[in-house]
Design an enzyme around this catalytic site. Structure first.
Site, short mmCIF file in Angstrom:
data_model
loop_
_atom_site.label_atom_id
_atom_site.label_comp_id
_atom_site.label_asym_id
_atom_site.label_seq_id
_atom_site.Cartn_x
_atom_site.Cartn_y
_atom_site.Cartn_z
N LYS A 140 -17.15 -0.62 6.04
CA LYS A 140 -17.51 -1.56 4.98
C LYS A 140 -19.00 -1.50 4.62
O LYS A 140 -19.36 -1.52 3.44
CB LYS A 140 -17.16 -2.97 5.49
CG LYS A 140 -17.34 -4.09 4.51
CD LYS A 140 -16.76 -5.37 5.11
CE LYS A 140 -16.70 -6.51 4.11
NZ LYS A 140 -17.83 -7.38 4.16
N MET B 266 25.16 8.15 2.39
CA MET B 266 24.98 9.44 3.06
C MET B 266 25.16 9.29 4.57
O MET B 266 25.81 10.10 5.22
CB MET B 266 23.60 10.00 2.74
CG MET B 266 23.35 11.35 3.35
SD MET B 266 21.75 11.98 2.86
CE MET B 266 22.16 12.79 1.34
N PHE C 143 -11.23 -7.50 13.90
CA PHE C 143 -10.12 -7.93 13.05
C PHE C 143 -9.82 -6.86 12.00
O PHE C 143 -10.72 -6.37 11.33
CB PHE C 143 -10.49 -9.25 12.36
CG PHE C 143 -9.41 -9.72 11.41
CD1 PHE C 143 -8.16 -10.10 11.88
CD2 PHE C 143 -9.64 -9.77 10.04
CE1 PHE C 143 -7.16 -10.52 11.00
CE2 PHE C 143 -8.65 -10.20 9.16
CZ PHE C 143 -7.41 -10.56 9.65
N GLN C 144 -8.56 -6.49 11.89
CA GLN C 144 -8.09 -5.46 10.96
C GLN C 144 -8.79 -4.12 11.16
O GLN C 144 -9.01 -3.38 10.22
CB GLN C 144 -8.20 -5.93 9.50
CG GLN C 144 -7.23 -7.07 9.21
CD GLN C 144 -7.02 -7.33 7.72
OE1 GLN C 144 -7.91 -7.10 6.92
NE2 GLN C 144 -5.84 -7.81 7.36
N GLU D 42 0.82 -1.22 0.00
CA GLU D 42 0.00 0.00 0.00
C GLU D 42 0.86 1.27 0.00
O GLU D 42 0.48 2.29 -0.57
CB GLU D 42 -0.93 0.02 1.22
CG GLU D 42 -2.08 -0.98 1.14
CD GLU D 42 -1.72 -2.35 1.68
OE1 GLU D 42 -0.51 -2.59 1.96
OE2 GLU D 42 -2.63 -3.20 1.83
#
Lengths: 509, 158
Positions: A160, A444, A110-111, A48
């Site tokens: 949802k 760097m 969940f999630q 993502e």
């Protein structure tokens, strides 16, 4: 109409043709609704975060809002770095995240994650849509917010069930974002200040690109006859082949930048926020010169540096309003001291019409100094946040947006963060050339350890890896590896290729 | 010069707006002395009264940063002579031997007595800061059990 279909309709209203999405449980009905819609293409990346960077690459290459979609929980939290990057660089993004159904919100389902709370400090604004009746107006307002004033990312979190519930859809045209116009008083004060100055210096920031003000800035610079610097975000805002171009304002200023700074009586900062890296140079070289600050964001005036005078407004409007009030000044040219690394000018020479993206590290600093970029939206780098792993997915977004050839410059450290995105570039057959400068270290940071920590190296050697084999495994059709001397030959071959190219340049530093 | 300023911030009365504003102050390191929120005559709009400390440059920054928040409708800095009020509930130690004395002091400040027990008194007092602080100092001499303050709410005169 179902919520998911309403979103598809609103995206169409907003003329969104490209969406970067990573599938997940809570957004299935949305993906189902978007798939196969005319004039809308769905792309996915390997993570993502890369969807968000790709959406940013898309936005910065076009000036339009980038759109990214992710599922709840880890899908949403994986957007965080991408949103923060867009926030720091004022890039317009609209992120849509699914969340657990409304009745489960707040129960650690969940999630489930409170992405609304998580992203509050790294978005321009964010929303949670609790009712399908508010969906269309919220999404429209999200686009308007992302694209108005100082641009930025906006997140819309959608439980949802809202995708699946029905509401009446009434079509609407995208609301015109009002262009913030400068106040007359501030314009006349600024004009007076400029006309009274004998040695003005112009510094252009990312606002020049964001407000499509490069033409206005060019005319402005010609009227002043002044030397012109840019910030890293302002690269492309002024043609680097022009005699007045001086170099980069921030990191490691070249002698002409330092000379012009100590010589100037008026520093005009246009579309920039006086980052601490730039301030060092101004304070060090030119403590007494007056500061004129032009910016769209009132909160930037006096935030890091007290301005003698300021004009708040859209930079394009500010510059075109100022121009007719300014007297023509004599041209002042400083010697060309831009420290261009020959490897990078060779690359530019092979791809003069490409969009360049970068990762973060030594190669980024060299690219900022060296690539003689001539046009806006041809150079895309992670300016404010300095996100390793930004470049390749941003290149993917830019290539999808423009069909233009894109060259991503990387070090081996950054490549290890996003190498799987080569497979995304291959999947969509994008005209991307990935060039990795492999010095087997985080150069760097290693330099800083040399400078500040007595050369004690901690965690800066990268794991040995066969990079060409990685590229081949990802399905890249053109893979070359060699030292700096063989670069011109590899570039010569690569420039005629159609698809993804991978070039490893083995370097010592 | 650092000094106290009172801002009236009108915001959309919606979920999360308090977090947005307090988060902004925390993130940017601005000092809040007190913050109160309440609905206005228009239920869609809340009024926040924020007392903050800083020099002129910081206060200007705070105001511009607040104006950038999408849910902020307007930001006003109140004048020095604005009407500022705060309410304290103070629970003071007091028994048979000194109850009358404590209540006598409270009387001078026009504090109301809300609760009496053999060991304590609870007072309600409303007023400007100097009055409340003076009352608080007086009560300290008797022993304060606990205190609850509402924070300042304020508006300009006229």
């Amino acid at each position: 109409m179902k919520g998911a279909e309403i979103i598809a309709k609103v995206l169409k209203e907003q003329h969104i043709d490209t969406v970067f999405a990573y599938p997940g449980g809570t957004i299935l009905s949305l993906l189902d609704a978007l798939q196969g819609k005319r004039n809308l293409k769905l792309y996915t990346n390997c993570h993502e975060q890369f969807c968000a960077h790709a959406a940013e690459g898309y936005a910065r290459a076009t000036g339009k809002a980038g759109v990214v979609i992710a599922t709840s929980g880890p899908g949403a939290t994986n957007l965080v770095t991408g949103l923060a990057n867009a926030y720091m660089d004022s890039t317009p993004l609209v992120a849509i995240t699914g969340n657990v159904p409304l009745e489960l919100l707040g129960r650690d389902a969940f999630q489930e994650i409170d992405i609304y709370g998580v992203t509050m400090p790294i978005t321009k604004h964010n929303f949670i849509v609790r009712s399908v009746d508010r969906l269309a107006e919220t999404l429209r307002f999200a686009f308007q917010t992302a694209m108005s004033g100082r641009r930025g990312p906006v997140l819309v979190d959608i439980p949802k069930n809202v995708f699946e519930e029905c509401a009446k859809y009434t079509p609407a045209k995208p609301a015109a974002s009002p262009i913030p116009l400068p106040a007359e008083e501030s314009l006349s004060e600024a004009a007076e200040l400029i006309n009274a100055s004998s040695k003005p210096l112009l510094c252009l920031g990312g606002g020049v690109i964001a407000s499509n003000a490069a033409e206005g800035a060019y005319a402005f610079a010609k009227r002043l006859g002044a030397p012109v610097m840019t910030t890293a975000m302002g690269i492309g805002g002024f043609p680097q082949d022009d005699d007045q171009y001086l170099g980069l304002a921030g990191l490691q200023p070249n002698p002409s930048v330092t000379a012009a700074l100590s010589d100037c009586d008026l520093f005009i900062g246009a579309g920039l926020r006086f980052s601490e890296r730039m301030l060092q140079n101004i304070r060090g070289s030119s403590p007494d010169c007056k500061i004129l600050h032009l910016d769209i964001d009132e909160a930037e005036i006096g935030k890091n540096l007290p301005a003698y005078s300021a004009v708040v407004g859209d930079l394009s409007a500010v510059l075109t309003s100022l121009l007719p009030r300014l007297n023509q000044k004599t041209l002042r040219i400083y010697p060309d001291n831009v420290p261009r690394d020959p490897l990078y000018t060779q690359i530019f020479g092979a791809f003069p019409n490409a969009i360049f993206t970068t990762e973060v590290g030594v190669h980024q600093v060299k690219a900022c100094h060296s690539l003689p970029i001539l046009h806006p939206r041809r150079f895309i780098t992670s300016g404010g946040l300095g996100t390793m792993g930004f470049g390749l997915p941003a290149a993917i977004g830019a290539a999808i947006a423009t069909d233009n050839c894109v060259v991503n410059l990387a070090g081996d450290g950054s490549f290890a963060m996003n190498m799987q995105e080569l497979s995304t570039a291959v999947r969509y057959k994008l005209p991307i050339t990935q060039i990795v400068f492999n010095n087997r270290r985080l150069g760097m940071i290693r330099d800083l350890q040399d400078r500040d920590y007595g050369g004690k190296h901690v965690l800066v050697e990268t794991a040995p890896m066969d990079l060409p084999a990685v590229a081949t495994a990802m399905g890249v059709p053109f893979v070359r590896s060699g030292d700096a001397e063989s670069l011109p030959a590899m570039l010569e071959e690569a420039r005629t290729q159609k698809g993804v190219c991978f070039i490893e340049v083995q370097t010592e530093s | 010069m650092e000094q106290s300023h009172v801002l009236s911030v009108f915001v959309n009365n919606c979920v999360g707006v308090l977090t947005r504003i307090s988060g902004l102050f925390a993130r940017r390191g601005y000092n809040i002395k007190s913050l109160t929120v309440g609905e206005t005559e228009n239920p869609a709009v809340s009024r926040m009264t924020i007392e903050c400390i800083g020099d002129a440059q910081i206060i200007t920054q705070i105001k511009s940063q607040l104006r950038k928040v999408v849910d902020v409708i307007s930001v006003e800095e109140l004048k020095e002579d604005a009407v500022c009020r705060e309410l304290f509930l103070v629970k003071v130690r007091a028994n048979d031997t000194n109850r009358t004395a404590v209540m006598g002091v409270a009387e001078i400040y026009r504090a109301r007595t809300l609760d009496v027990t053999p060991e304590t008194l609870v007072f309600e007092i409303c007023g400007d800061r100097s009055k409340l602080e003076s009352f608080f100092d007086m009560m300290k001499t008797y022993g304060i059990v606990e205190i609850a303050r509402t924070g300042v709410t304020a508006m300009d005169r006229g």
